[in-house]
Structure formats: structure tokens, C-alpha cells
Design an enzyme around this catalytic site. Structure first.
Site, PDB file in Angstrom:
ATOM      1  N   GLY A 186      -0.479   4.646  -1.248  1.00 36.99           N
ATOM      2  CA  GLY A 186      -1.622   5.230  -0.542  1.00 36.99           C
ATOM      3  C   GLY A 186      -1.255   6.436   0.302  1.00 36.99           C
ATOM      4  CE1 TYR A 229     -10.175   0.301   6.862  1.00 40.82           C
ATOM      5  CE2 TYR A 229     -11.208   1.755   8.448  1.00 40.82           C
ATOM      6  CZ  TYR A 229     -10.077   1.298   7.805  1.00 40.82           C
ATOM      7  OH  TYR A 229      -8.859   1.858   8.112  1.00 40.82           O
ATOM      8  CG  ASP A 243      -3.839  -8.878  -5.727  1.00 45.62           C
ATOM      9  OD1 ASP A 243      -4.160  -8.635  -4.540  1.00 45.62           O
ATOM     10  OD2 ASP A 243      -4.615  -9.380  -6.562  1.00 45.62           O
ATOM     11  N   GLY A 245       0.826  -1.213   0.000  1.00 48.91           N
ATOM     12  CA  GLY A 245       0.000   0.000   0.000  1.00 48.91           C
ATOM     13  C   GLY A 245       0.856   1.256   0.000  1.00 48.91           C
ATOM     14  CB  ILE A 289      -4.172   9.964   8.626  1.00 47.69           C
ATOM     15  CG1 ILE A 289      -4.123   8.756   9.586  1.00 47.69           C
ATOM     16  CG2 ILE A 289      -2.776  10.527   8.373  1.00 47.69           C
ATOM     17  CD1 ILE A 289      -3.532   9.030  10.944  1.00 47.69           C
ATOM     18  CE  LYS A 293      -7.450  -1.738   8.576  1.00 42.16           C
ATOM     19  NZ  LYS A 293      -6.030  -2.042   8.395  1.00 42.16           N
TER      20      LYS A 293
HETATM   21  N1  SER Z   1      -9.590   7.186   7.976  1.00 46.80           N
HETATM   22  C1  SER Z   1     -10.232   5.908   7.979  1.00 46.80           C
HETATM   23  C2  SER Z   1     -11.528   5.949   7.291  1.00 46.80           C
HETATM   24  O1  SER Z   1     -12.155   6.985   7.339  1.00 46.80           O
HETATM   25  C3  SER Z   1     -10.419   5.453   9.382  1.00 46.80           C
HETATM   26  O2  SER Z   1      -9.495   4.482   9.677  1.00 46.80           O
HETATM   27  O3  SER Z   1     -11.949   4.978   6.744  1.00 46.80           O
END
Ligand code: SER
Length: 335
Positions: A17, A149, A59, A14, A179, A153
């Protein structure tokens, strides 16, 4: 536990990213360009990313491909950042499951088989859900996420901790808040508004925010994010009581407070609010985080707050805007 080795040959998945693009550069400065292999999936890397050291297309859902890169470069440490974020994960839940869990499983299995020194896998505030206390969310609390998600996680953290206990693989990770960064745009998360607002404020003096003005979420500026990843990975293993699930934060603010802070620098700036499906995701996450475990176990301490982060973002983006290269697509890519 066996004696812990040093990190000498690093793979960053990644790497193209939001976090990867800046973490790779920081790791290369610290460990040497040739010793940090950047791996991306589809997006073309920036020129700086492939000029600074090796780059591979990879990948992570393909175990053989991952193993081939690990063997080719004699990798001993993986920073595993490849993941589908929360908003895209709601649009493509099956893809999120596959990349986030199958990809992580492959990384952990390769780490076990090849006896890697260490693995870093970021977690997220998305592991929490509507049943979790939303203010000063404790380290040990209810993990009942309502997004795919978050499900991946939360399961990922547990899987990482299992590999620590069961196989002695040294896996580390923190639950990142939103972030905020100036180099690469985030790729489809719920906290993306806190980055987009800066670009739009500088380019157009207007922004339409996709969460309500009173939406409060925990956040962190990229320099602190980079520092936390490196500090956690370099921490003495014997001091860690947690492994892949550290609560971590730097600041909390509402979307309205962020807009007001930007207005101090750009008085003409106007922010409007049109909440979409991401509002429900934001409402299911904590407003603030108790990160004492990270502070105690590996000395976590952020440097940036809302005011200093905003001033730095505006400074960096304004400079780029005046040079006609505000957005990443305005800049040079590789090959
Ligand atoms: N910044 C991420 C999101 O919004 C949170 O881990 O998916």
C-alpha cells in the site's frame, strides 16, 4: 509491565500500500532486509519490494495464516498497515469492518499469544466527526465518526489501548492525516486528491478535484510519516501516556492553496472542482490538529511544510515522467 524487548524481526502487513511500500524499504535499511517481511494481500508487489527481503501473500482476516507467517519468520514486531480506507469503506462497509477490525483483532491476539515485542497500528483523522471541534482538534475530544472507516479506526484505537492495559501488549499508533507521497498511489481514501493533483499536473497540466476549493484538511508528506512511525515505535515506553491514539500533523491547506502552490512550479496548471460523495467525508473531518501530546511524549516534529513538500513532489515526479515511468503501473513488478 515486563521489560520491553527490541524489534528484531518485523512483519509489515499492507506492505504494497501507499505507506507500506515506503515504510518497508525504510525499515529494511534500518533493521536489515532479511529481518523485515513484507506482506500483501492481492496487489502485485513492486520489484524493489520483493528484491529487498522476504515477501508473503497474507489475508489478515485469516488468523491461522497470520500466525503461520509470524511463526515461520519468528516475528517479534508487526507494523499492521493493512486496511480499507474511507472512500472504499463507504462503498464496501462490510469489507471495511472485516478487514479493519477483524484483521486488527487477529494481529492483537497473535501479539498476545506469541508475546510479541510491539505492534504498530496507524489510526486516522477519520476517528473524528462532525461533533468534534474542527480547528486545532484536541488530543482528548469527541470521537463520533460518520464513516465506516472512522468507526473501525475509533474502535481499533480503543481495542489497541485495551490490549495495552489488559494484556500488557505494547501497541502504538498515531492518527494520521492525509499522506502525500510519490512512490505508491493511495488506495481509495478521501485525501487522495492531494496526491492525484501532482500526477495530473505533471502529466496533463489539468486536474479535476473531487472536493471544493475551500476544503481544508490536515496533511503530511511521506518522509515525515515514515519518521513518525519509526520514532514512535522506538520511543521509550515509560514516557508514553497515550498509546494507539496520538494526534499528529504536519500542515493544513485548502485544495485551492495546494493548486496555487503547484502553479508556482507549473504556471499552465489548471485545477477545476467537481465535488462528489467524498466532500461530505472531508467536511466531517478536522481542518487542523493539536499534536502536542506526540511532541511531548516522543519528540514528534515534522520537517516538511506545503512549500517544501510541493517542491519535492514535483521534482521526484517530473524526473520519473521524463523517464516514462510516472505511474506505478509503468514500473516493474515482482515475478
Ligand atoms: N487518508 C485517509 C483517507 O482519506 C485518512 O486516514 O481515508
Amino acid at each position: 509491565m515486563a521489560e520491553r524487548g527490541e524489534m528484531k524481526r518485523i512483519l509489515v502487513t499492507g506492505a504494497v500500500g501507499q505507506i507500506g511500500s515506503e515504510l518497508t524499504v525504510a525499515l529494511r535499511q534500518r533493521y536489515g532486509g532479511e529481518n523485515v517481511v513484507a506482506a500483501g494481500h492481492r496487489t502485485k508487489p513492486s520489484a524493489s519490494l520483493c528484491e529487498g527481503g522476504p515477501f508473503e501473500y497474507l489475508d489478515v482476516t485469516c488468523r491461522e495464516a497470520l500466525l503461520a507467517v509470524v511463526d515461520k519468520y519468528r516475528i517479534d514486531t508487526i507494523f499492521h498497515l493493512a486496511a480499507i480506507l474511507s472512500a472504499v469503506g463507504e462503498e464496501k462497509p462490510h469489507l471495511a469492518w472485516d478487514v479493519n477490525l477483524h484483521g486488527l483483532y487477529n494481529v492483537l491476539e497473535v501479539a498476545r499469544e506469541r508475546q510479541l515485542t510491539r505492534v504498530f497500528c496507524p489510526s486516522s483523522i477519520a476517528v473524528f466527526g462532525p461533533k468534534t471541534p474542527r480547528d486545532h482538534t484536541p488530543q482528548e475530544t469527541i470521537l463520533c465518526p460518520t464513516t465506516m472507516y472512522g468507526v473501525t479506526k475509533a474502535a481499533g484505537e480503543m481495542l489497541c489501548n485495551y490490549y495495552v492495559q489488559r494484556f500488557g501488549v505494547d501497541v502504538r499508533g498515531a492518527r494520521y492525516p492525509g499522506i502525500i507521497s510519490s512512490e505508491t498511489l493511495p488506495g481509495g481514501g478521501t485525501t487522495d486528491y492531494a496526491v492525484a493533483i501532482f500526477y495530473e499536473a505533471i502529466a496533463h497540466k489539468r486536474y479535476t478535484c473531487f472536493v471544493r476549493e475551500d476544503t481544508v484538511l490536515p496533511m503530511m508528506y511521506m518522509p515525515d510519516c515514515i519518521k513518525s512511525a519509526i520514532d514512535l515505535m522506538e520511543a521509550d515506553f515509560s514516557r508514553l501516556r497515550h498509546h494507539a491514539d496520538f494526534n499528529i500533523t504536519a500542515m493544513s491547506f485548502s485544495a485551492g492553496e495546494l493548486a496555487a502552490e503547484i502553479k508556482k512550479h507549473i504556471p499552465e496548471f489548471v485545477c477545476e472542482y467537481q465535488p462528489d460523495f467524498r466532500q461530505a467525508i472531508a467536511d466531517s473531518w478536522p481542518r487542523s490538529i493539536d499534536d502536542r501530546a506526540a511532541r511531548e511524549e516522543w519528540g514528534w516534529e515534522p520537517a516538511y511544510d506545503l512549500a517544501s513538500m510541493t517542491a519535492d513532489m514535483i521534482d521526484k515526479l517530473s524526473k520519473r515522467h521524463s523517464e516514462g515511468r510516472l505511474y506505478p503501473e509503468d514500473r516493474k513488478t515482482c515475478g
